[in-house]
Scaffold this motif. Structure first.
Motif, short mmCIF file in Angstrom:
data_model
loop_
_atom_site.label_atom_id
_atom_site.label_comp_id
_atom_site.label_asym_id
_atom_site.label_seq_id
_atom_site.Cartn_x
_atom_site.Cartn_y
_atom_site.Cartn_z
N GLY A 80 47.89 19.59 -27.98
CA GLY A 80 46.71 20.44 -27.77
C GLY A 80 45.44 19.58 -27.67
N ASP A 81 45.33 18.60 -28.55
CA ASP A 81 44.15 17.70 -28.53
C ASP A 81 44.08 16.92 -27.22
N VAL A 82 45.25 16.42 -26.79
CA VAL A 82 45.29 15.62 -25.55
C VAL A 82 44.86 16.48 -24.37
N GLU A 83 45.37 17.69 -24.34
CA GLU A 83 45.01 18.60 -23.22
C GLU A 83 43.49 18.82 -23.19
N GLN A 84 42.92 18.99 -24.37
CA GLN A 84 41.46 19.20 -24.43
C GLN A 84 40.70 17.96 -24.01
N GLN A 85 41.14 16.80 -24.54
CA GLN A 85 40.44 15.54 -24.24
C GLN A 85 40.48 15.20 -22.76
N LEU A 86 41.65 15.39 -22.14
CA LEU A 86 41.82 14.98 -20.74
C LEU A 86 41.52 16.12 -19.77
N GLY A 87 41.40 17.33 -20.30
CA GLY A 87 41.17 18.50 -19.44
C GLY A 87 42.45 19.00 -18.80
N ILE A 89 47.17 18.24 -18.66
CA ILE A 89 48.23 17.21 -18.72
C ILE A 89 49.05 17.36 -17.43
N ASP A 90 49.08 16.30 -16.63
CA ASP A 90 49.84 16.32 -15.37
C ASP A 90 51.20 15.63 -15.51
N ILE A 91 51.24 14.60 -16.35
CA ILE A 91 52.45 13.77 -16.45
C ILE A 91 52.73 13.51 -17.92
N LEU A 92 53.95 13.83 -18.33
CA LEU A 92 54.39 13.56 -19.71
C LEU A 92 55.52 12.55 -19.64
N VAL A 93 55.35 11.43 -20.34
CA VAL A 93 56.43 10.44 -20.40
C VAL A 93 56.93 10.38 -21.84
N PRO A 132 52.72 24.67 -20.21
CA PRO A 132 51.70 25.65 -19.79
C PRO A 132 50.52 25.01 -19.05
N ALA A 133 50.08 23.83 -19.51
CA ALA A 133 48.97 23.14 -18.82
C ALA A 133 49.41 22.71 -17.42
N MET A 134 50.64 22.25 -17.30
CA MET A 134 51.16 21.85 -15.98
C MET A 134 51.23 23.05 -15.04
#
Ligand code: NAD
Length: 252
Positions: A80-87, A89-93, A132-134
């Motif tokens: 959740g924090d990452v999504e907020q920080q980056l606006g 998430i396109d790629i998850l590794v 959901p972000a993707m």
């Protein structure tokens, strides 16, 4: 050696688990070099902070989260924090894992759970949190790290290999359920990659044996794994999903 630049990766929002050292460190460097916005997590705080400092002059400096992936609630909060920080998430590794050796007699129920937590569970919960972000962004990419180890039936790795075998099924299932949302999911299967941690296990003779078992001469480095990851993460791989991609120099 020339390295490809993928225009489609510029400014992409990327999360990498276990990005502080080993192959993950190579992945952070590679995505940052593409001009992507990278966040990563690790429990190796010192190495991770050094990596961030080393890449601080990049177009987008990477962001480090000190999170233990065995804690599902912490993984969910971090995503959740990452999504907020980056606006977004396109790629998850999903790269992090731990291949500590163990014998069948020594495995307790608690050790089983702990090994599945470090090698399998967080991949699903990171994907669940990122999907959901993707979907909102119109698509995305999930890359799960498997391992050649169980394909070779290596000794003293029964729980690691059980988890790594399951990851290939996880990939195919996620690819099916998320495909119509334009989310591609694949497994990366490294052979023996020369990292600081792997060096612990091998003598020069052991390394020579690995090279002898490969079709190709030479040792695979994190940068070689990153080359495959970048391609699969890019739009050039738009019809690649649901499969396993080996980078093993033909190890059999
Ligand atoms: N190196 C190889 O030869 C090889 C071979 C086959 C598969 N793989 C796979 O490639 C991936 C990367 O391997 P590697 O060799 O770089 O491993 P590594 O052990 O060198 O690095 C893994 C990273 O994950 C981090 N990590 C471990 N447990 C964590 C936790 N609980 N929470 C957060 N971070 C954690 C570690 O600190 C480390 O930075 C793994 O999935 C591994 O199974 C590697």
């Amino acid at each position: 050696m020339s390295r490809a630049i993928y225009p489609s990766l510029k400014d992409k929002r990327v999360f990498i688990s276990g990005g502080g050292s080993g192959i993950g460190e190579g992945l952070v460097e590679a995505f940052v070099a593409q001009g992507a916005q990278v966040a990563f997590c690790d429990i190796a705080v010192e190495e991770s902070e050094k990596l961030v400092a080393r890449l601080s002059d990049a177009a987008h400096a990477p962001v480090f989260h000190a999170v233990d992936l065995r804690d599902v609630a912490a993984v969910q909060a971090m995503m959740g924090d990452v999504e907020q920080q980056l606006g977004g998430i396109d790629i998850l590794v999903n790269n992090a894992a731990n291949d500590d050796r163990h014998s069948i007699e020594d495995v307790t129920p608690a050790y089983w759970d702990e090994r599945m937590a470090v090698n399998l569970r967080h991949l699903f919960f990171a994907a669940q949190a990122a999907a959901p972000a993707m979907k909102r962004a119109g698509g995305g990419v999930i890359l799960n790290f498997g391992s050649i180890s169980w394909h070779l039936a290596l000794p003293e790795l029964v729980l690691y290999q059980t988890a790594k075998a399951a990851i290939e099924g996880l990939t195919r299932s996620l690819a099916r359920d998320l495909g119509r949302d334009n989310i591609r999911v694949n497994t990366i299967i490294p052979g023996n990659v020369k990292t600081l941690r792997q060096e612990k296990w091998y003598t020069p003779e052991g390394e020579a044996e690995i090279v002898a078992a490969q079709c190709l001469d030479g040792r695979i480095l994190p940068v070689d794994v990153a080359a495959l990851v970048l391609f699969l993460a890019s739009d050039d791989a738009r019809f690649c999903t649901g499969h396993d991609y080996f980078i093993d120099a033909g190890w059999r």
